[in-house]
Write a protein that holds these residues in place. Sequence first.
Motif, PDB file in Angstrom:
ATOM      1  N   PRO A  46      50.922  51.461  25.684  1.00 58.65           N
ATOM      2  CA  PRO A  46      50.894  50.424  27.129  1.00 58.65           C
ATOM      3  C   PRO A  46      51.900  49.443  27.493  1.00 58.65           C
ATOM      4  O   PRO A  46      52.172  48.291  26.565  1.00 58.65           O
ATOM      5  CB  PRO A  46      49.412  51.267  27.379  1.00 58.65           C
ATOM      6  N   ALA A  47      51.747  49.209  28.479  1.00 61.55           N
ATOM      7  CA  ALA A  47      52.305  48.213  28.728  1.00 61.55           C
ATOM      8  C   ALA A  47      51.662  47.266  29.131  1.00 61.55           C
ATOM      9  O   ALA A  47      50.454  47.150  28.640  1.00 61.55           O
ATOM     10  CB  ALA A  47      53.249  48.502  30.369  1.00 61.55           C
ATOM     11  N   PRO A  48      52.122  46.146  28.445  1.00 59.18           N
ATOM     12  CA  PRO A  48      51.439  44.224  28.277  1.00 59.18           C
ATOM     13  C   PRO A  48      50.229  44.431  29.564  1.00 59.18           C
ATOM     14  O   PRO A  48      51.823  44.145  30.773  1.00 59.18           O
ATOM     15  CB  PRO A  48      52.545  43.796  28.128  1.00 59.18           C
ATOM     16  N   LYS A  49      50.088  43.898  29.623  1.00 55.15           N
ATOM     17  CA  LYS A  49      48.826  43.584  30.836  1.00 55.15           C
ATOM     18  C   LYS A  49      48.701  41.382  30.779  1.00 55.15           C
ATOM     19  O   LYS A  49      48.719  41.838  29.641  1.00 55.15           O
ATOM     20  CB  LYS A  49      47.489  44.257  31.414  1.00 55.15           C
ATOM     21  N   LYS A  50      49.029  41.570  32.215  1.00 59.09           N
ATOM     22  CA  LYS A  50      48.779  39.950  32.138  1.00 59.09           C
ATOM     23  C   LYS A  50      47.333  39.808  32.543  1.00 59.09           C
ATOM     24  O   LYS A  50      46.973  40.392  32.604  1.00 59.09           O
ATOM     25  CB  LYS A  50      49.611  39.380  33.005  1.00 59.09           C
ATOM     26  N   ALA A  51      46.876  38.890  31.240  1.00 60.85           N
ATOM     27  CA  ALA A  51      45.425  38.500  30.695  1.00 60.85           C
ATOM     28  C   ALA A  51      44.621  37.698  32.354  1.00 60.85           C
ATOM     29  O   ALA A  51      45.708  36.840  33.045  1.00 60.85           O
ATOM     30  CB  ALA A  51      45.201  37.255  29.867  1.00 60.85           C
ATOM     31  N   VAL A  52      43.676  38.462  33.188  1.00 60.61           N
ATOM     32  CA  VAL A  52      42.795  37.652  34.198  1.00 60.61           C
ATOM     33  C   VAL A  52      42.133  36.938  33.513  1.00 60.61           C
ATOM     34  O   VAL A  52      41.456  37.591  32.953  1.00 60.61           O
ATOM     35  CB  VAL A  52      42.476  38.674  34.570  1.00 60.61           C
ATOM     36  N   LEU A  53      42.229  35.611  33.597  1.00 60.56           N
ATOM     37  CA  LEU A  53      40.962  34.608  33.004  1.00 60.56           C
ATOM     38  C   LEU A  53      40.093  34.400  34.927  1.00 60.56           C
ATOM     39  O   LEU A  53      40.399  34.337  35.568  1.00 60.56           O
ATOM     40  CB  LEU A  53      41.841  32.993  32.400  1.00 60.56           C
ATOM     41  N   PHE A  54      38.478  35.025  34.333  1.00 63.03           N
ATOM     42  CA  PHE A  54      37.293  34.282  35.301  1.00 63.03           C
ATOM     43  C   PHE A  54      36.679  33.235  34.920  1.00 63.03           C
ATOM     44  O   PHE A  54      36.620  33.042  33.708  1.00 63.03           O
ATOM     45  CB  PHE A  54      36.692  35.685  34.841  1.00 63.03           C
ATOM     46  N   PRO A  55      36.983  31.903  35.947  1.00 61.55           N
ATOM     47  CA  PRO A  55      36.411  31.098  35.427  1.00 61.55           C
ATOM     48  C   PRO A  55      34.362  31.049  35.318  1.00 61.55           C
ATOM     49  O   PRO A  55      34.093  32.412  34.952  1.00 61.55           O
ATOM     50  CB  PRO A  55      35.745  30.537  36.710  1.00 61.55           C
ATOM     51  N   ARG A  56      33.949  30.399  34.087  1.00 61.99           N
ATOM     52  CA  ARG A  56      32.687  30.933  33.371  1.00 61.99           C
ATOM     53  C   ARG A  56      31.474  29.587  34.089  1.00 61.99           C
ATOM     54  O   ARG A  56      32.218  28.681  34.538  1.00 61.99           O
ATOM     55  CB  ARG A  56      32.756  30.425  31.903  1.00 61.99           C
ATOM     56  N   SER A  57      30.452  30.068  34.388  1.00 57.93           N
ATOM     57  CA  SER A  57      30.055  28.893  34.699  1.00 57.93           C
ATOM     58  C   SER A  57      29.050  28.022  33.984  1.00 57.93           C
ATOM     59  O   SER A  57      29.320  28.602  32.297  1.00 57.93           O
ATOM     60  CB  SER A  57      28.399  29.699  35.943  1.00 57.93           C
ATOM     61  N   PRO A  58      29.008  26.500  34.187  1.00 54.37           N
ATOM     62  CA  PRO A  58      28.407  25.881  32.697  1.00 54.37           C
ATOM     63  C   PRO A  58      26.708  26.895  32.461  1.00 54.37           C
ATOM     64  O   PRO A  58      25.998  27.319  33.245  1.00 54.37           O
ATOM     65  CB  PRO A  58      27.821  24.816  33.230  1.00 54.37           C
ATOM     66  N   GLU A  59      26.971  26.259  31.238  1.00 52.98           N
ATOM     67  CA  GLU A  59      25.683  26.936  30.560  1.00 52.98           C
ATOM     68  C   GLU A  59      24.600  26.296  30.554  1.00 52.98           C
ATOM     69  O   GLU A  59      24.029  25.252  31.059  1.00 52.98           O
ATOM     70  CB  GLU A  59      25.751  26.707  28.759  1.00 52.98           C
TER      71      GLU A  59
END
Length: 60
Positions: A46-59
């Motif tokens: 498979p072609a490498p995919k660009k990572a998608v980072l989602f913001p996490r809410s604070p614990e």
Amino acid sequence: MRGDQFEKVFGEFLESEAYEEAEGALFDFARAAYQAGWLAAGGEPPAPKKAVLFPRSPET
């Protein structure tokens, strides 16, 4: 009564971070195994995919 206790505790586990981590690890393992079979059968990697980072809410 014990069945109800099991269902309650199991439901709590399904909503926990531990379950999320286990589910992710199982998915990664299944994908890697499938990809290994795919490549062994002559499929293209498979072609490498660009990572998608989602913001996490604070614990909380």
